[in-house]
Design a protein around this motif. Structure first.
Motif, PDB file in Angstrom:
ATOM      1  N   ASN A 176       2.320  14.218  -4.786  1.00 30.64           N
ATOM      2  CA  ASN A 176       1.801  13.205  -3.958  1.00 30.64           C
ATOM      3  C   ASN A 176       3.480  12.884  -2.988  1.00 30.64           C
ATOM      4  O   ASN A 176       3.115  11.593  -2.225  1.00 30.64           O
ATOM      5  CB  ASN A 176       1.536  12.046  -4.456  1.00 30.64           C
ATOM      6  CG  ASN A 176       0.033  12.318  -4.962  1.00 30.64           C
ATOM      7  OD1 ASN A 176      -0.780  11.960  -4.089  1.00 30.64           O
ATOM      8  ND2 ASN A 176      -0.372  12.708  -6.231  1.00 30.64           N
ATOM      9  N   ASP A 178      -2.934  10.827  -3.342  1.00 33.18           N
ATOM     10  CA  ASP A 178      -4.249  11.158  -4.023  1.00 33.18           C
ATOM     11  C   ASP A 178      -4.706  10.385  -5.020  1.00 33.18           C
ATOM     12  O   ASP A 178      -4.255  10.296  -6.276  1.00 33.18           O
ATOM     13  CB  ASP A 178      -4.236  12.623  -3.979  1.00 33.18           C
ATOM     14  CG  ASP A 178      -5.493  13.247  -4.831  1.00 33.18           C
ATOM     15  OD1 ASP A 178      -6.657  13.332  -4.181  1.00 33.18           O
ATOM     16  OD2 ASP A 178      -5.532  13.512  -6.202  1.00 33.18           O
ATOM     17  N   TYR A 179      -6.012   9.755  -4.963  1.00 34.59           N
ATOM     18  CA  TYR A 179      -6.314   8.872  -6.317  1.00 34.59           C
ATOM     19  C   TYR A 179      -6.447   9.466  -7.469  1.00 34.59           C
ATOM     20  O   TYR A 179      -5.868   9.074  -8.317  1.00 34.59           O
ATOM     21  CB  TYR A 179      -7.739   8.012  -5.698  1.00 34.59           C
ATOM     22  CG  TYR A 179      -8.117   7.217  -6.933  1.00 34.59           C
ATOM     23  CD1 TYR A 179      -7.764   6.046  -7.232  1.00 34.59           C
ATOM     24  CD2 TYR A 179      -8.992   7.826  -7.730  1.00 34.59           C
ATOM     25  CE1 TYR A 179      -8.105   5.311  -8.155  1.00 34.59           C
ATOM     26  CE2 TYR A 179      -9.411   7.071  -8.991  1.00 34.59           C
ATOM     27  CZ  TYR A 179      -9.107   5.828  -9.313  1.00 34.59           C
ATOM     28  OH  TYR A 179      -9.241   4.925 -10.144  1.00 34.59           O
ATOM     29  N   ASP A 180      -7.199  10.714  -7.631  1.00 36.92           N
ATOM     30  CA  ASP A 180      -7.243  11.433  -8.736  1.00 36.92           C
ATOM     31  C   ASP A 180      -6.258  11.715  -9.315  1.00 36.92           C
ATOM     32  O   ASP A 180      -5.637  11.715 -10.731  1.00 36.92           O
ATOM     33  CB  ASP A 180      -8.179  12.308  -8.585  1.00 36.92           C
ATOM     34  CG  ASP A 180      -9.567  12.024  -8.305  1.00 36.92           C
ATOM     35  OD1 ASP A 180     -10.243  11.013  -8.677  1.00 36.92           O
ATOM     36  OD2 ASP A 180     -10.409  12.883  -7.665  1.00 36.92           O
ATOM     37  N   GLN A 200       0.850  -1.223   0.139  1.00 35.39           N
ATOM     38  CA  GLN A 200      -0.004  -0.050  -0.028  1.00 35.39           C
ATOM     39  C   GLN A 200       0.810   1.388  -0.042  1.00 35.39           C
ATOM     40  O   GLN A 200       2.065   1.222   0.713  1.00 35.39           O
ATOM     41  CB  GLN A 200      -0.931  -0.111   1.349  1.00 35.39           C
ATOM     42  CG  GLN A 200      -1.883  -1.037   1.373  1.00 35.39           C
ATOM     43  CD  GLN A 200      -2.871  -0.995   2.310  1.00 35.39           C
ATOM     44  OE1 GLN A 200      -2.835  -0.209   3.203  1.00 35.39           O
ATOM     45  NE2 GLN A 200      -3.701  -2.069   2.690  1.00 35.39           N
ATOM     46  N   HIS A 227      -4.078   8.654 -10.675  1.00 33.99           N
ATOM     47  CA  HIS A 227      -4.795   8.047 -11.795  1.00 33.99           C
ATOM     48  C   HIS A 227      -4.440   8.881 -13.208  1.00 33.99           C
ATOM     49  O   HIS A 227      -4.022   8.184 -14.193  1.00 33.99           O
ATOM     50  CB  HIS A 227      -6.306   8.245 -11.625  1.00 33.99           C
ATOM     51  CG  HIS A 227      -7.171   7.602 -12.565  1.00 33.99           C
ATOM     52  ND1 HIS A 227      -7.415   8.230 -13.790  1.00 33.99           N
ATOM     53  CD2 HIS A 227      -7.757   6.343 -12.626  1.00 33.99           C
ATOM     54  CE1 HIS A 227      -8.235   7.394 -14.569  1.00 33.99           C
ATOM     55  NE2 HIS A 227      -8.237   6.149 -13.796  1.00 33.99           N
TER      56      HIS A 227
END
Length: 147
Positions: free
Chosen positions: A118, A30-32, A26, A35
């Motif tokens: 990030n 931030d996912y966005d 893991q 992505h």
């Protein structure tokens, strides 16, 4: 995997075998924004990976807690003097230009920018060109803080 589905048809058309290894490692991000980062990496792979070759993604964690996501492919060779330049806004590699596959020079710039916001980074480990070929085994490494 959400990103890979977008390019599934491109990989099939070029007979590129994509393999994303399973992992339980893991990372914090931030996912966005990540992505977007991965979108541009996979888009580049779909465009520059040699037909009838393999494209693999693996994840590892270093003792200091950083997570490396490695995107390994046989793709257009990156000249040593261009290894950092390909991440600059507006720059396209000379082999991409010669093959008439270059874009606006934004994808890798945005990918690295998203990694950095990030607290991560994005680099390329460019392999030497294969003999009599414009291709090389290249590895893009997305490094993120571990969880």
């Amino acid at each position: 995997m959400n990103v890979f589905y977008l390019f599934f048809g491109d990989f099939i058309a070029r007979k590129v075998r994509a393999n994303v290894e399973q992992t339980r490692i893991q990372a914090c991000f931030d996912y966005d924004s990540i992505h977007v980062c991965i979108y541009y990496l996979v888009e580049n792979a779909a465009k520059y990976t040699r037909s009838n070759s393999d494209f693999s993604v693996s994840v590892s964690q270093s003792p200091d807690g950083l997570v490396d996501i490695r995107f390994v492919m046989e793709s257009l060779a990156v000249k040593p003097e261009e290894q950092d330049l390909i991440f600059e806004e507006g720059f396209s590699g000379s082999n991409a230009i010669d093959a008439k596959l270059n874009g606006a020079g934004l994808g890798l710039y945005l990918a690295r920018s998203m990694a950095r916001i990030n607290y991560g980074n994005l680099n390329v480990l460019a392999g030497p060109p294969f003999r009599y070929s414009q291709y090389a085994r290249n590895t893009f490494v997305l490094t993120l803080p571990g969880k």
